[in-house]
Design an enzyme around this catalytic site. Structure first.
Site, PDB file in Angstrom:
ATOM      1  N   ASP A  12      -9.682  21.325 -12.910  1.00 20.34           N
ATOM      2  CA  ASP A  12     -10.528  22.824 -11.900  1.00 20.34           C
ATOM      3  C   ASP A  12     -11.053  22.772 -12.557  1.00 20.34           C
ATOM      4  OD1 ASP A  12      -8.409  23.603 -10.883  1.00 20.34           O
ATOM      5  OD2 ASP A  12      -7.461  23.342 -12.783  1.00 20.34           O
TER       6      ASP A  12
ATOM      7  N   GLU B 124      -9.102  15.068 -10.035  1.00 24.88           N
ATOM      8  CA  GLU B 124     -10.226  15.079  -9.004  1.00 24.88           C
ATOM      9  C   GLU B 124     -11.922  13.990  -9.035  1.00 24.88           C
ATOM     10  OE1 GLU B 124     -10.005  18.740  -5.936  1.00 24.88           O
ATOM     11  OE2 GLU B 124     -12.661  18.028  -5.601  1.00 24.88           O
TER      12      GLU B 124
HETATM   13  O1  TRH Z   1      -7.791  16.401 -16.209  1.00 18.33           O
HETATM   14  P1  TRH Z   1      -7.513  16.243 -14.481  1.00 18.33           P
HETATM   15  O2  TRH Z   1      -6.289  15.548 -14.178  1.00 18.33           O
HETATM   16  O3  TRH Z   1      -7.927  17.802 -13.548  1.00 18.33           O
HETATM   17  C1  TRH Z   1      -6.874  18.077 -12.272  1.00 18.33           C
HETATM   18  C2  TRH Z   1      -6.064  19.366 -12.798  1.00 18.33           C
HETATM   19  O4  TRH Z   1      -5.057  19.364 -12.786  1.00 18.33           O
HETATM   20  C3  TRH Z   1      -6.261  20.487 -11.140  1.00 18.33           C
HETATM   21  O5  TRH Z   1      -4.536  21.268 -11.347  1.00 18.33           O
HETATM   22  C4  TRH Z   1      -5.449  19.733 -10.534  1.00 18.33           C
HETATM   23  O6  TRH Z   1      -5.736  19.804  -9.287  1.00 18.33           O
HETATM   24  C5  TRH Z   1      -6.104  18.669 -10.165  1.00 18.33           C
HETATM   25  O7  TRH Z   1      -6.916  17.564 -11.223  1.00 18.33           O
HETATM   26  C6  TRH Z   1      -6.871  17.419  -8.764  1.00 18.33           C
HETATM   27  O8  TRH Z   1      -8.479  15.540 -13.821  1.00 18.33           O
HETATM   28  P2  TRH Z   1     -10.296  15.453 -13.136  1.00 18.33           P
HETATM   29  O9  TRH Z   1     -10.500  16.424 -12.030  1.00 18.33           O
HETATM   30  O10 TRH Z   1     -10.165  13.914 -13.141  1.00 18.33           O
HETATM   31  O11 TRH Z   1     -11.026  16.102 -14.592  1.00 18.33           O
HETATM   32  C7  TRH Z   1     -10.861  15.945 -15.776  1.00 18.33           C
HETATM   33  C8  TRH Z   1     -12.374  16.077 -16.376  1.00 18.33           C
HETATM   34  O12 TRH Z   1     -13.004  15.825 -17.621  1.00 18.33           O
HETATM   35  C9  TRH Z   1     -14.024  15.531 -14.989  1.00 18.33           C
HETATM   36  O13 TRH Z   1     -14.438  16.319 -14.810  1.00 18.33           O
HETATM   37  C10 TRH Z   1     -14.446  14.751 -16.635  1.00 18.33           C
HETATM   38  C11 TRH Z   1     -14.399  15.239 -16.940  1.00 18.33           C
HETATM   39  N1  TRH Z   1     -14.133  14.645 -19.204  1.00 18.33           N
HETATM   40  C12 TRH Z   1     -15.399  14.476 -19.679  1.00 18.33           C
HETATM   41  O14 TRH Z   1     -16.258  14.415 -19.200  1.00 18.33           O
HETATM   42  N2  TRH Z   1     -15.440  13.478 -20.481  1.00 18.33           N
HETATM   43  C13 TRH Z   1     -14.464  13.034 -21.004  1.00 18.33           C
HETATM   44  O15 TRH Z   1     -14.835  12.276 -21.824  1.00 18.33           O
HETATM   45  C14 TRH Z   1     -12.756  12.773 -20.558  1.00 18.33           C
HETATM   46  C15 TRH Z   1     -11.465  11.523 -21.003  1.00 18.33           C
HETATM   47  C16 TRH Z   1     -13.067  13.285 -19.550  1.00 18.33           C
END
Ligand code: TRH
Length: 377
Positions: A34, A270
Site C-alpha cells: 500500500d 502489486e
Molecule cells: O509488500 P507487498 O506484499 O504488499 C502488498 C500488501 O500486502 C497489500 O496489503 C496487498 O494488497 C498488496 O501487496 C497486493 O508487495 P509490493 O506491492 O510488491 O510492495 C513492496 C514494496 O517494497 C514495493 O514498492 C517495492 C518496495 N521495496 C523497496 O523499495 N526496496 C526493497 O529493498 C524491497 C525488498 C522492497
C-alpha cells in the site's frame, strides 16, 4: 510526458484550470505494497509532473523500510509526509486533487474540506488484469450522504484502463545477464513452502545459482529449509551450487535495479509485480492470497494476457512453475524448474517482448494527471 490518446479520449470534459496540489491518503493493510504503490505514484507526480504532493499515511514504518527518512521526516524526495491521525484531528490543507489509496476512506475533516472547495476525488484501485476493469475505470460514484463525487481509477493492462506506473528512466530491456555464468535470482515472496522446492532445485544445479533475499523476507520458510535463521543482511549460506545471500532493503530505484540485474525474479503484491515486468526478466509472481481463492481468478487473468502470444515452450514452462508455487507444492515446484531453466533464453526474449508491449500502453501517473485535469471543476 506524452499522454496516450486512449487516456484523453475517455475523459473528454471541459478543462478550466490545471490542478496542482495533490494529496494522497494511504492506510497500510499489511506488508509494504500500500505504501509502496502510493510512494511510487507520489514520486512520479512530484518528480515527473512537477506537482505539489503530500502523502498522508497511517503507518510510517511500512514506508520507512525503503524510505528511511519517512520514519520521522516531514519531507522526502520532494514529497510532504504527514500522519493520518493529524488529518483526523484537523485538516487545513487545500488540495486540488485527493487520491484515496485502495479505497482506504478519508477522515471526516478531509470530507468537510472537500465540500468547501473545488476538487477532484479519485479512488485508486488495486491492479488487476481481469477484463471487467476496462468497463469500471473512470466511473463516478456519488457519496451516499454528502454532496461529493468519487471517481474510480483502475490501473491495468489495456488502453481502456489507467495503465501502469512507469518512470521515464526505466531502461529499455537488455538481454539477460545470466547466460553462461550461472544465474542471479532475487527472491521477494511471502512465506511459501514451495520456495523450498526451488532451493532444492537450485542446490542441485550444474552451474552456480546466486540468490539474494532482502532481510526478513520469507524468513520462516528459509529458516525451515536452511535449518537455521537466515540472519541479517550480509549473511551468506552456501548449499552446494546455491549461494543464498541476505541483503539490505534499498530504495525503490535500488530495488528496480536489483530486479533488472537478476536473471530470474520472484515477486509478490502489486508494486514489485509491476517492476518485475519492467525489469523484463523471467519471473514468478507470488500473488497475495485472498479469501475464497479470489486471487486465482486474478492470477489466471494475468497469465491469459501474459502468455497470449507466447510459444508453447514458454507458456508450458511458466504455467507449470507458477501453478506448483501457487499450490505451495515443493516437489512439483522443484520438478517444474528444469524445464523453466532450459527455456531461459526463450523466457527472457518473451519477457522483453512483454515489457515492450506494456510500454506502449498508458502510463498511470500521466493518465491520472490528465484524468484529474478533465474532472477539475
Ligand atoms: O509488500 P507487498 O506484499 O504488499 C502488498 C500488501 O500486502 C497489500 O496489503 C496487498 O494488497 C498488496 O501487496 C497486493 O508487495 P509490493 O506491492 O510488491 O510492495 C513492496 C514494496 O517494497 C514495493 O514498492 C517495492 C518496495 N521495496 C523497496 O523499495 N526496496 C526493497 O529493498 C524491497 C525488498 C522492497
Amino acid at each position: 510526458m506524452a499522454v496516450p490518446a486512449a487516456c484523453v479520449r475517455r475523459h473528454a470534459v471541459t478543462t478550466r484550470a490545471s490542478p496542482h496540489r495533490y494529496a494522497i491518503f494511504c492506510r497500510v493493510v499489511d506488508n509494504h505494497g500500500d505504501a509502496g504503490v502510493c510512494w511510487r505514484l507520489a514520486r512520479l507526480l512530484a518528480g515527473e509532473h512537477g506537482l505539489d504532493v503530500t502523502l498522508w499515511i497511517d503507518q510510517r514504518a511500512a514506508l520507512a523500510a525503503f524510505v528511511p527518512a519517512a520514519a520521522t521526516a516531514h519531507e522526502a524526495d520532494g514529497i510532504a509526509l504527514r500522519d493520518w491521525t493529524d488529518a483526523e484531528a484537523r485538516y487545513d490543507d487545500a488540495p486540488d486533487v485527493v487520491i484515496e489509496g485502495f479505497g482506504c476512506g478519508l477522515p471526516a475533516p478531509v470530507l468537510d474540506a472537500l465540500e468547501r472547495r473545488r476538487h477532484v476525488w479519485l479512488v485508486l484501485e488495486y491492479l488487476s488484469a481481469e477484463p471487467w476493469v476496462d468497463g469500471f475505470h473512470g466511473l463516478p460514484s456519488p457519496h451516499p450522504s454528502r454532496p461529493l463525487t468519487r471517481w474510480f481509477f483502475f490501473p491495468g493492462f489495456t488502453a481502456a484502463t489507467g495503465g501502469l506506473l512507469r518512470e521515464r528512466a526505466v531502461a529499455a530491456p537488455t538481454a539477460s545477464l545470466a547466460a553462461g555464468q550461472g544465474l542471479d535470482v532475487t527472491v521477494f515472496t511471502y512465506d511459501n513452502a514451495a520456495l523450498g522446492g526451488l532451493l532444492d532445485a537450485w542446490r542441485q544445479s550444474a552451474s552456480p545459482v546466486r540468490v539474494a533475499v532482502p532481510e526478513g523476507v520469507a524468513s520462516a520458510t528459509l529458516a525451515g529449509w536452511l535449518g537455521e535463521a537466515p540472519g541479517r543482511a550480509g549473511r551468506e549460506h552456501q548449499r552446494d551450487a546455491l549461494a543464498l545471500r541476505i541483503v539490505e532493503w534499498t530504495d525503490q530505484r535500488g530495488f528496480d535495479a536489483r530486479l533488472a540485474a537478476s536473471g530470474f525474479n520472484l515477486v509478490r503484491g502489486e508494486d514489485s509485480f509491476v517492476r518485475a515486468q519492467w525489469a523484463a526478466r523471467p519471473f514468478l509472481w507470488h500473488i497475495y492470497r485472498q479469501d475464497g481463492d479470489a486471487h486465482r481468478v486474478k492470477l489466471d487473468a494475468f497469465l491469459a494476457r501474459y502468455l497470449a502470444g507466447a510459444t508453447p515452450v514458454v507458456a508450458d514452462a511458466v504455467r507449470a512453475l507458477w501453478a506448483a508455487f501457487e499450490r505451495e507444492d515443493p516437489p512439483a515446484t522443484a520438478a517444474a524448474w528444469p524445464a523453466f531453466a532450459a527455456a531461459h533464453g526463450a523466457l527472457d526474449a518473451h519477457a522483453r517482448d512483454w515489457a515492450a508491449t506494456l510500454a506502449r500502453l498508458p502510463e498511470q501517473a500521466a493518465c491520472l494527471v490528465e484524468f484529474a485535469k478533465k474532472r477539475y471543476n
